[in-house]
Design an enzyme around this catalytic site. Structure first.
Site, PDB file in Angstrom:
ATOM      1  N   ASP A 181       0.874  -1.706  -0.151  1.00 26.13           N
ATOM      2  CA  ASP A 181      -0.072  -0.136  -0.717  1.00 26.13           C
ATOM      3  C   ASP A 181       0.831   0.881   0.027  1.00 26.13           C
ATOM      4  OD1 ASP A 181      -2.794   1.797   0.575  1.00 26.13           O
ATOM      5  OD2 ASP A 181      -1.634   1.736   2.961  1.00 26.13           O
ATOM      6  N   LEU A 182      -0.002   2.509  -0.640  1.00 25.69           N
ATOM      7  CA  LEU A 182       1.181   3.629  -0.676  1.00 25.69           C
ATOM      8  C   LEU A 182       1.328   4.145   0.748  1.00 25.69           C
ATOM      9  CD1 LEU A 182       3.214   5.810  -2.086  1.00 25.69           C
ATOM     10  CD2 LEU A 182       1.107   6.330  -3.178  1.00 25.69           C
ATOM     11  N   ASP A 183      -0.073   5.346   0.803  1.00 24.35           N
ATOM     12  CA  ASP A 183      -0.382   6.268   2.334  1.00 24.35           C
ATOM     13  C   ASP A 183      -0.268   5.152   4.102  1.00 24.35           C
ATOM     14  OD1 ASP A 183      -0.821   8.376   3.718  1.00 24.35           O
ATOM     15  OD2 ASP A 183      -3.314   8.523   3.154  1.00 24.35           O
TER      16      ASP A 183
ATOM     17  N   THR B  51       1.417  10.106   3.902  1.00 29.78           N
ATOM     18  CA  THR B  51       0.638  11.337   3.360  1.00 29.78           C
ATOM     19  C   THR B  51      -0.884  11.413   3.794  1.00 29.78           C
ATOM     20  OG1 THR B  51       0.402   9.373   1.911  1.00 29.78           O
ATOM     21  CG2 THR B  51       1.811  11.465   1.136  1.00 29.78           C
TER      22      THR B  51
ATOM     23  N   LYS C  41      -8.778   6.705   5.698  1.00 30.05           N
ATOM     24  CA  LYS C  41      -7.310   5.670   5.968  1.00 30.05           C
ATOM     25  C   LYS C  41      -7.966   4.385   4.237  1.00 30.05           C
ATOM     26  CE  LYS C  41      -3.805   6.768   9.284  1.00 30.05           C
ATOM     27  NZ  LYS C  41      -3.238   6.152   9.936  1.00 30.05           N
TER      28      LYS C  41
ATOM     29  N   SER D  85      -2.258   1.028  -4.096  1.00 30.41           N
ATOM     30  CA  SER D  85      -2.926   1.898  -3.287  1.00 30.41           C
ATOM     31  C   SER D  85      -4.212   2.374  -3.865  1.00 30.41           C
ATOM     32  CB  SER D  85      -1.837   3.132  -3.889  1.00 30.41           C
ATOM     33  OG  SER D  85      -2.486   3.843  -3.313  1.00 30.41           O
ATOM     34  N   ALA D  86      -5.155   3.118  -3.028  1.00 32.83           N
ATOM     35  CA  ALA D  86      -6.106   3.281  -3.556  1.00 32.83           C
ATOM     36  C   ALA D  86      -5.806   4.990  -4.720  1.00 32.83           C
ATOM     37  CB  ALA D  86      -6.684   3.407  -2.638  1.00 32.83           C
TER      38      ALA D  86
ATOM     39  N   LYS E 283     -11.111  -0.950  -1.934  1.00 32.97           N
ATOM     40  CA  LYS E 283     -11.224  -1.538  -1.043  1.00 32.97           C
ATOM     41  C   LYS E 283     -12.113  -2.084   0.285  1.00 32.97           C
ATOM     42  CE  LYS E 283      -5.463  -0.746  -0.831  1.00 32.97           C
ATOM     43  NZ  LYS E 283      -4.821   0.279  -0.438  1.00 32.97           N
TER      44      LYS E 283
ATOM     45  N   GLU F 137       0.176  -3.505   4.054  1.00 34.88           N
ATOM     46  CA  GLU F 137      -1.086  -2.932   4.882  1.00 34.88           C
ATOM     47  C   GLU F 137      -1.336  -1.804   6.069  1.00 34.88           C
ATOM     48  OE1 GLU F 137      -4.109  -0.650   3.982  1.00 34.88           O
ATOM     49  OE2 GLU F 137      -4.239  -1.309   1.849  1.00 34.88           O
ATOM     50  N   ASP F 138      -1.025  -0.406   5.461  1.00 30.31           N
ATOM     51  CA  ASP F 138      -1.960   0.326   7.143  1.00 30.31           C
ATOM     52  C   ASP F 138      -3.286   0.203   7.547  1.00 30.31           C
ATOM     53  OD1 ASP F 138      -2.546   2.187   5.499  1.00 30.31           O
ATOM     54  OD2 ASP F 138      -2.545   3.673   7.099  1.00 30.31           O
TER      55      ASP F 138
HETATM   56  P1  B16 Z   1      -6.409  10.285  -3.683  1.00 30.97           P
HETATM   57  P2  B16 Z   1      -3.962   4.462   0.168  1.00 30.97           P
HETATM   58  C1  B16 Z   1      -5.333   6.332   0.189  1.00 30.97           C
HETATM   59  O1  B16 Z   1      -4.203   5.766  -0.653  1.00 30.97           O
HETATM   60  C2  B16 Z   1      -5.354   7.299   0.901  1.00 30.97           C
HETATM   61  O2  B16 Z   1      -5.553   6.193   2.316  1.00 30.97           O
HETATM   62  C3  B16 Z   1      -6.875   8.062   1.416  1.00 30.97           C
HETATM   63  O3  B16 Z   1      -6.657   8.135   2.363  1.00 30.97           O
HETATM   64  C4  B16 Z   1      -6.865   8.638  -0.134  1.00 30.97           C
HETATM   65  O4  B16 Z   1      -8.543   9.193   0.146  1.00 30.97           O
HETATM   66  C5  B16 Z   1      -7.338   7.735  -1.045  1.00 30.97           C
HETATM   67  O5  B16 Z   1      -5.827   6.486  -1.152  1.00 30.97           O
HETATM   68  C6  B16 Z   1      -7.294   8.203  -2.221  1.00 30.97           C
HETATM   69  O6  B16 Z   1      -6.404   9.025  -2.335  1.00 30.97           O
HETATM   70  O7  B16 Z   1      -7.138  11.238  -3.653  1.00 30.97           O
HETATM   71  O8  B16 Z   1      -4.858  10.939  -3.701  1.00 30.97           O
HETATM   72  O9  B16 Z   1      -6.836   9.380  -5.095  1.00 30.97           O
HETATM   73  O10 B16 Z   1      -3.518   3.722   2.050  1.00 30.97           O
HETATM   74  O11 B16 Z   1      -4.505   3.094  -0.257  1.00 30.97           O
HETATM   75  O12 B16 Z   1      -2.388   4.207  -0.889  1.00 30.97           O
HETATM   76 MG    MG Z   2      -2.614   2.966   3.447  1.00 26.66          MG
END
Ligand code: B16
Ligand code: MG
Length: 230
Positions: free
Chosen positions: A20-22, A28, A56, A125-126, A156, A180-181
């Site tokens: 996962d990224l964030d 972030t 998250k 990542s989302a 997710k 994953e966090d």
């Molecule tokens: P964006 P991850 C997710 O990243 C974030 O945890 C979540 O807070 C955010 O709303 C989502 O990405 C969408 O991000 O607005 O940049 O498309 O944890 O899945 O890496």
């Molecule tokens: Mg995350």
């Protein structure tokens, strides 16, 4: 992590490692929070850091839906789209200043270790901004595959993002390991029949197969054991 010790104790297999990224590679969440908080303030309500926890791993659309629920506000479709775009512009302004210093502890170490062991690595990542962020922190070239918010129709806890990563890596889901966090992310990994490794608090991520506070707690023995599983 001391990756130089204990050579060849295990018979290693090819696994698929999905990150996962964030919250796993970079933090972030703090930038998402600032941008969402400003949006809430403009709409006339307060949005707390505690409430931000619920976002998250959640997609941008779902995040705004949740925030509007918190503020008890409804927007027209047009206004909804406008607010989402505005939030993203502000978020991208924060991202603009990111550099390698914002990579979370021992992430490069673990990526380099896996590359050294010729293990396939994917992002899962989302975020629709994932590539931009990986470029900013200079990690894009470490990944064999990138699956992000632009590649999925279901967020997710739906397993789509991780199943796509497993396909791109050409590794069966049961041989994939997800870091994953977010609770939703752990649930997505479990639903994909993958090994889930929570990065964060045990209390929050108790559905994960393993939980570590961060990558500094993950030993080479643990990684070897994962890779040697049949
Ligand atoms: P964006 P991850 C997710 O990243 C974030 O945890 C979540 O807070 C955010 O709303 C989502 O990405 C969408 O991000 O607005 O940049 O498309 O944890 O899945 O890496
Ligand atoms: Mg995350």
């Amino acid at each position: 992590m001391q990756f130089h010790i204990r050579e060849k104790k295990y018979n290693m297999q090819k696994k698929g490692f999905i990150f996962d990224l964030d919250g796993v590679i970079v933090d972030t969440a703090k930038y998402h929070y600032l941008a969402w908080k400003n949006l809430a303030t403009e709409l006339g309500f307060n949005f707390t850091e505690e409430q931000n926890e619920q976002l998250k791993g959640v997609s941008r659309i779902k995040s705004l839906e949740k925030i509007l629920e918190i503020g008890n506000i409804s927007l027209s479709d047009d206004e909804f789209t406008k607010q989402m775009a505005k939030k993203n512009i502000e978020y991208l302004n924060y991202i603009e200043t990111m550099n390698e210093d914002e990579i979370l502890p021992d992430v490069p170490k673990i990526l380099n270790y896996l590359i050294g062991k010729q293990q396939p690595i994917s992002l899962g990542s989302a975020s629709k901004n994932a590539r931009t962020i990986l470029e900013k922190v200079n990690l894009l070239n470490k990944f064999d595959a990138i699956v992000d918010g632009n590649d999925v129709t279901k967020g997710k806890p739906n397993p789509e993002v991780f199943l796509k990563a497993s396909k791109l890596l050409k590794v069966k889901p049961e041989n994939c390991i997800v870091f994953e966090d977010a609770v939703a992310g752990v649930q997505a990994a479990n639903a994909a029949n993958m090994i889930s490794i929570g990065i964060g608090e045990q209390d929050v991520l108790h559905e994960a197969d393993y939980v570590f506070n961060d990558f500094t707690e993950i030993s080479v023995e643990f990684m070897e054991e994962l890779m040697s599983r049949k």
